[in-house]
Scaffold this motif. Structure first.
Motif, PDB file in Angstrom:
ATOM      1  N   LEU A 150      -1.702   6.318   3.136  1.00  0.00           N
ATOM      2  CA  LEU A 150      -0.549   6.928   2.406  1.00  0.00           C
ATOM      3  C   LEU A 150       0.568   5.916   1.997  1.00  0.00           C
ATOM      4  CD1 LEU A 150       0.848   9.584   1.693  1.00  0.00           C
ATOM      5  CD2 LEU A 150       1.894   9.500   3.964  1.00  0.00           C
ATOM      6  N   SER A 151       0.601   4.977   2.455  1.00  0.00           N
ATOM      7  CA  SER A 151       1.907   3.965   2.257  1.00  0.00           C
ATOM      8  C   SER A 151       1.404   3.257   0.932  1.00  0.00           C
ATOM      9  CB  SER A 151       2.381   2.981   3.348  1.00  0.00           C
ATOM     10  OG  SER A 151       2.789   3.332   4.273  1.00  0.00           O
ATOM     11  N   PHE A 152      -0.095   2.725   1.054  1.00  0.00           N
ATOM     12  CA  PHE A 152      -0.684   2.098  -0.036  1.00  0.00           C
ATOM     13  C   PHE A 152      -0.846   3.086  -1.253  1.00  0.00           C
ATOM     14  CE2 PHE A 152      -4.585   1.189  -2.595  1.00  0.00           C
ATOM     15  CZ  PHE A 152      -4.453  -0.180  -2.779  1.00  0.00           C
ATOM     16  N   VAL A 153      -1.066   4.084  -1.191  1.00  0.00           N
ATOM     17  CA  VAL A 153      -1.126   5.101  -2.317  1.00  0.00           C
ATOM     18  C   VAL A 153       0.366   5.278  -2.966  1.00  0.00           C
ATOM     19  CG1 VAL A 153      -1.668   7.213  -3.338  1.00  0.00           C
ATOM     20  CG2 VAL A 153      -3.257   5.930  -1.735  1.00  0.00           C
ATOM     21  N   ASN A 154       1.149   5.501  -2.098  1.00  0.00           N
ATOM     22  CA  ASN A 154       2.575   5.886  -2.533  1.00  0.00           C
ATOM     23  C   ASN A 154       3.241   4.825  -3.171  1.00  0.00           C
ATOM     24  OD1 ASN A 154       2.691   8.449  -1.733  1.00  0.00           O
ATOM     25  ND2 ASN A 154       3.769   8.317   0.168  1.00  0.00           N
ATOM     26  N   GLY A 155       2.748   3.436  -2.628  1.00  0.00           N
ATOM     27  CA  GLY A 155       3.453   2.103  -3.526  1.00  0.00           C
ATOM     28  C   GLY A 155       2.742   2.256  -4.865  1.00  0.00           C
ATOM     29  N   CYS A 156       1.695   2.351  -5.033  1.00  0.00           N
ATOM     30  CA  CYS A 156       0.970   2.523  -6.389  1.00  0.00           C
ATOM     31  C   CYS A 156       1.672   4.011  -7.238  1.00  0.00           C
ATOM     32  CB  CYS A 156      -0.388   2.811  -6.427  1.00  0.00           C
ATOM     33  SG  CYS A 156      -1.347   1.563  -5.555  1.00  0.00           S
ATOM     34  N   VAL A 157       1.993   5.069  -6.541  1.00  0.00           N
ATOM     35  CA  VAL A 157       2.808   6.156  -7.184  1.00  0.00           C
ATOM     36  C   VAL A 157       3.964   5.630  -7.547  1.00  0.00           C
ATOM     37  CG1 VAL A 157       3.943   8.202  -6.870  1.00  0.00           C
ATOM     38  CG2 VAL A 157       1.616   7.926  -5.959  1.00  0.00           C
ATOM     39  N   LEU A 158       4.824   4.900  -6.896  1.00  0.00           N
ATOM     40  CA  LEU A 158       6.034   4.443  -7.126  1.00  0.00           C
ATOM     41  C   LEU A 158       6.026   3.160  -8.407  1.00  0.00           C
ATOM     42  CD1 LEU A 158       8.086   3.709  -4.034  1.00  0.00           C
ATOM     43  CD2 LEU A 158       8.731   5.201  -5.955  1.00  0.00           C
TER      44      LEU A 158
END
Length: 301
Positions: A182-190
């Motif tokens: 989740l943290s990896f994907v959210n980093g990409c979202v940001l």
């Protein structure tokens, strides 16, 4: 050099008013999720204080490393940034960054010294990122690989923050991988969300995802990542006993993100650009708030 100059620098390059609340939620949620996944009681308040300090210091260190590696591009293409325009010197920012290193290490050591091993892992990856893994031109020519390699630091930071709980509590839960993902994907979202620009704001020589893929495709890619993030949030929720809460709240947030992405794709105006940056931050904030605190609220209800 005046304090006023440093204050202006932080407003432009490391805005505390926006960064501190997000990192407070991020760090606290990491500790809470680790405990929830392992069915352990929450650790003492020291874990939360250490987590917030470590998160703040690490993200500032990431900013300092960006200032160093991007200086030549900034001088050429973004001379209005604080360092190229002479507001502050690169040397000063680097020394401030160096000064945060012992603070970060001390926060980890005072809580649980073995956590320093995880901190060293994050610093090792950050150093590799700063040198662009030794292949800067090759990597910059591959924007997607560049994004993935740099966002890999996010689950490493989250491994460190959750480690404040599980290294002292008896080991990591088997479901922790979902939260790290989740943290990896959210980093990409940001990262993608802050580089979806209006055509009039594109900068020659500076990469953006709106320029790379076009506004429509870039908005679609961003929303697909939001949907993936929502799925991982639901997975974490299932593991912590709040599946339907996560699905309902996360689904509502993902729909709002989809509406923003649709509006941007139809009309990529400066206003839509600003909205995408804001919505990306709010989505990530909401994800960690739901993952970290919904189980406690649900049980309290």
């Amino acid at each position: 050099m005046t304090l006023a100059a440093l204050w202006t620098y932080q407003k432009e390059r490391f805005p505390l008013a926006k960064t501190a609340p997000l990192l407070a939620i991020f760090s606290a949620a990491s500790v809470c999720v680790s405990a929830q996944l392992s069915a352990r009681p929450l650790p003492g308040w020291g874990a939360f204080v250490a987590g917030f300090i470590i998160a703040m210091m690490l993200f500032f260190q990431m900013r300092v490393c960006d200032e160093y590696k991007d200086l030549e591009d900034d001088k050429q293409f973004r001379p209005d940034r604080p360092i190229p325009r002479g507001l502050v010197s690169l040397g000063l920012i680097i020394w401030l960054g160096v000064g945060t290193l012992p603070i970060t290490a001390l926060a980890a050591w005072l809580w649980h010294p073995p956590v320093l091993w995880l901190l060293a892992l994050v610093w090792l990856w950050l150093a590799a990122m700063t040198t662009e893994f030794g292949v800067p031109q090759w990597l910059k020519a591959r924007p997607v690989l560049y994004l993935l390699s740099h966002m890999a630091i996010m689950p490493l930071i989250d491994l460190l923050l959750t480690g404040l709980e599980w290294m002292r509590g008896g080991g990591a839960a088997s479901g922790l991988w979902m939260f790290l993902a989740l943290s990896f994907v959210n980093g990409c979202v940001l990262e993608i969300g802050r580089k979806l620009w209006a055509p009039v704001n594109e900068i020659a020589g500076v990469d953006s995802y709106s320029k790379l893929w076009g506004p429509v495709k870039a908005a679609l890619v961003w929303w697909v990542l939001v949907a993936l993030s929502c799925g991982l949030l639901a997975g974490v929720g299932a593991a912590t006993g709040v599946f339907w809460v996560s699905v309902i709240l996360g689904g509502a947030g993902a729909c709002l993100c989809g509406a923003s992405a649709w509006a941007y794709a139809k009309a990529p105006t400066p206003k839509a650009e600003t909205r995408m940056d804001t919505v990306a931050g709010l989505w990530v904030f909401a994800c960690y708030a739901i993952a970290g605190f919904a189980p406690f609220i649900a049980r309290g209800a």
